[in-house]
Design a protein around this motif. Sequence first.
Motif, PDB file in Angstrom:
ATOM      1  N   SER A 123       0.829  -1.204   0.000  1.00 42.79           N
ATOM      2  CA  SER A 123       0.000   0.000   0.000  1.00 42.79           C
ATOM      3  C   SER A 123       0.860   1.250   0.000  1.00 42.79           C
ATOM      4  O   SER A 123       0.510   2.253  -0.602  1.00 42.79           O
ATOM      5  CB  SER A 123      -0.977   0.001   1.167  1.00 42.79           C
ATOM      6  OG  SER A 123      -0.284  -0.096   2.377  1.00 42.79           O
ATOM      7  N   ILE A 124       2.001   1.227   0.654  1.00 46.62           N
ATOM      8  CA  ILE A 124       2.915   2.365   0.590  1.00 46.62           C
ATOM      9  C   ILE A 124       3.514   2.456  -0.803  1.00 46.62           C
ATOM     10  O   ILE A 124       3.590   3.533  -1.387  1.00 46.62           O
ATOM     11  CB  ILE A 124       4.029   2.263   1.655  1.00 46.62           C
ATOM     12  CG1 ILE A 124       3.460   2.544   3.036  1.00 46.62           C
ATOM     13  CG2 ILE A 124       5.153   3.243   1.361  1.00 46.62           C
ATOM     14  CD1 ILE A 124       4.469   2.441   4.151  1.00 46.62           C
ATOM     15  N   GLU A 125       3.933   1.332  -1.341  1.00 42.89           N
ATOM     16  CA  GLU A 125       4.550   1.343  -2.668  1.00 42.89           C
ATOM     17  C   GLU A 125       3.586   1.851  -3.736  1.00 42.89           C
ATOM     18  O   GLU A 125       3.990   2.607  -4.615  1.00 42.89           O
ATOM     19  CB  GLU A 125       5.075  -0.043  -3.014  1.00 42.89           C
ATOM     20  CG  GLU A 125       6.255  -0.433  -2.150  1.00 42.89           C
ATOM     21  CD  GLU A 125       6.697  -1.868  -2.331  1.00 42.89           C
ATOM     22  OE1 GLU A 125       6.141  -2.585  -3.189  1.00 42.89           O
ATOM     23  OE2 GLU A 125       7.604  -2.278  -1.600  1.00 42.89           O
ATOM     24  N   ALA A 126       2.321   1.489  -3.648  1.00 39.00           N
ATOM     25  CA  ALA A 126       1.333   1.974  -4.617  1.00 39.00           C
ATOM     26  C   ALA A 126       1.215   3.492  -4.542  1.00 39.00           C
ATOM     27  O   ALA A 126       1.125   4.171  -5.566  1.00 39.00           O
ATOM     28  CB  ALA A 126      -0.020   1.313  -4.362  1.00 39.00           C
ATOM     29  N   ALA A 127       1.226   4.043  -3.339  1.00 44.50           N
ATOM     30  CA  ALA A 127       1.138   5.497  -3.170  1.00 44.50           C
ATOM     31  C   ALA A 127       2.384   6.178  -3.730  1.00 44.50           C
ATOM     32  O   ALA A 127       2.296   7.250  -4.338  1.00 44.50           O
ATOM     33  CB  ALA A 127       0.940   5.850  -1.697  1.00 44.50           C
ATOM     34  N   LEU A 128       3.543   5.574  -3.532  1.00 42.15           N
ATOM     35  CA  LEU A 128       4.776   6.165  -4.043  1.00 42.15           C
ATOM     36  C   LEU A 128       4.780   6.203  -5.564  1.00 42.15           C
ATOM     37  O   LEU A 128       5.315   7.137  -6.160  1.00 42.15           O
ATOM     38  CB  LEU A 128       5.995   5.384  -3.533  1.00 42.15           C
ATOM     39  CG  LEU A 128       6.189   5.330  -2.016  1.00 42.15           C
ATOM     40  CD1 LEU A 128       7.446   4.548  -1.672  1.00 42.15           C
ATOM     41  CD2 LEU A 128       6.213   6.707  -1.399  1.00 42.15           C
ATOM     42  N   VAL A 129       4.182   5.222  -6.186  1.00 40.37           N
ATOM     43  CA  VAL A 129       4.139   5.161  -7.647  1.00 40.37           C
ATOM     44  C   VAL A 129       3.254   6.261  -8.224  1.00 40.37           C
ATOM     45  O   VAL A 129       3.597   6.866  -9.240  1.00 40.37           O
ATOM     46  CB  VAL A 129       3.660   3.764  -8.111  1.00 40.37           C
ATOM     47  CG1 VAL A 129       3.343   3.746  -9.597  1.00 40.37           C
ATOM     48  CG2 VAL A 129       4.706   2.711  -7.776  1.00 40.37           C
ATOM     49  N   VAL A 130       2.133   6.558  -7.587  1.00 38.85           N
ATOM     50  CA  VAL A 130       1.196   7.538  -8.152  1.00 38.85           C
ATOM     51  C   VAL A 130       1.489   8.973  -7.718  1.00 38.85           C
ATOM     52  O   VAL A 130       0.954   9.911  -8.288  1.00 38.85           O
ATOM     53  CB  VAL A 130      -0.275   7.203  -7.803  1.00 38.85           C
ATOM     54  CG1 VAL A 130      -0.672   5.856  -8.372  1.00 38.85           C
ATOM     55  CG2 VAL A 130      -0.534   7.275  -6.316  1.00 38.85           C
ATOM     56  N   ALA A 131       2.362   9.164  -6.734  1.00 39.69           N
ATOM     57  CA  ALA A 131       2.601  10.499  -6.184  1.00 39.69           C
ATOM     58  C   ALA A 131       3.535  11.334  -7.059  1.00 39.69           C
ATOM     59  O   ALA A 131       4.499  10.825  -7.625  1.00 39.69           O
ATOM     60  CB  ALA A 131       3.178  10.387  -4.783  1.00 39.69           C
ATOM     61  N   ASP A 132       3.222  12.631  -7.129  1.00 37.78           N
ATOM     62  CA  ASP A 132       4.120  13.595  -7.759  1.00 37.78           C
ATOM     63  C   ASP A 132       5.162  14.079  -6.761  1.00 37.78           C
ATOM     64  O   ASP A 132       6.257  14.471  -7.136  1.00 37.78           O
ATOM     65  CB  ASP A 132       3.331  14.813  -8.261  1.00 37.78           C
ATOM     66  CG  ASP A 132       2.330  14.434  -9.332  1.00 37.78           C
ATOM     67  OD1 ASP A 132       2.751  13.888 -10.369  1.00 37.78           O
ATOM     68  OD2 ASP A 132       1.125  14.670  -9.118  1.00 37.78           O
ATOM     69  N   LEU A 133       4.770  14.095  -5.494  1.00 36.31           N
ATOM     70  CA  LEU A 133       5.654  14.543  -4.421  1.00 36.31           C
ATOM     71  C   LEU A 133       5.440  13.627  -3.222  1.00 36.31           C
ATOM     72  O   LEU A 133       4.299  13.297  -2.885  1.00 36.31           O
ATOM     73  CB  LEU A 133       5.331  15.994  -4.030  1.00 36.31           C
ATOM     74  CG  LEU A 133       6.165  16.610  -2.911  1.00 36.31           C
ATOM     75  CD1 LEU A 133       7.634  16.727  -3.330  1.00 36.31           C
ATOM     76  CD2 LEU A 133       5.617  17.984  -2.549  1.00 36.31           C
ATOM     77  N   ILE A 134       6.534  13.225  -2.585  1.00 32.92           N
ATOM     78  CA  ILE A 134       6.451  12.348  -1.420  1.00 32.92           C
ATOM     79  C   ILE A 134       7.091  13.067  -0.238  1.00 32.92           C
ATOM     80  O   ILE A 134       8.258  13.467  -0.310  1.00 32.92           O
ATOM     81  CB  ILE A 134       7.170  11.012  -1.685  1.00 32.92           C
ATOM     82  CG1 ILE A 134       6.530  10.316  -2.876  1.00 32.92           C
ATOM     83  CG2 ILE A 134       7.151  10.126  -0.436  1.00 32.92           C
ATOM     84  CD1 ILE A 134       7.417   9.327  -3.565  1.00 32.92           C
ATOM     85  N   ALA A 135       6.321  13.249   0.818  1.00 28.97           N
ATOM     86  CA  ALA A 135       6.835  13.848   2.045  1.00 28.97           C
ATOM     87  C   ALA A 135       7.079  12.719   3.040  1.00 28.97           C
ATOM     88  O   ALA A 135       6.224  11.853   3.228  1.00 28.97           O
ATOM     89  CB  ALA A 135       5.831  14.844   2.606  1.00 28.97           C
TER      90      ALA A 135
END
Length: 125
Positions: free
Chosen positions: A93-105
Amino acid sequence: MRVLAFASQKSGAGKTTLAGHMAVLAQKSGLSSVAVIDSDPEASLADWCAQRADQPLKFAHATQADLLQKIESLRAEGTELVVIDTPAALGQSIEAALVVADLIAIPARPCTHDLDAASAIVELV
């Protein structure tokens, strides 16, 4: 549409609080359509959003399996910013968010445990 994800494998790093506050700040700064996605099974962001009935944000709960579909639905609705809160564990679930994000905080308190946890996310990014 822009996507901002808050990610850390450390619980208590501030992901949920920062995600909610950034979404509200974006809305108050003039973005007309801001959404938050809670991909954390604890659903703390969902609880927080429910308490904001007088100042609602678009909200969705997502799993790794349906995160991309939820993002695309929000894009089709004309959403300008999506803020994602992730769970406190390394996983799909973290990896999926990292793939779709333009910016990661990657929030981290100034202590060894948080900084060690942040380094694992940095490696994934």
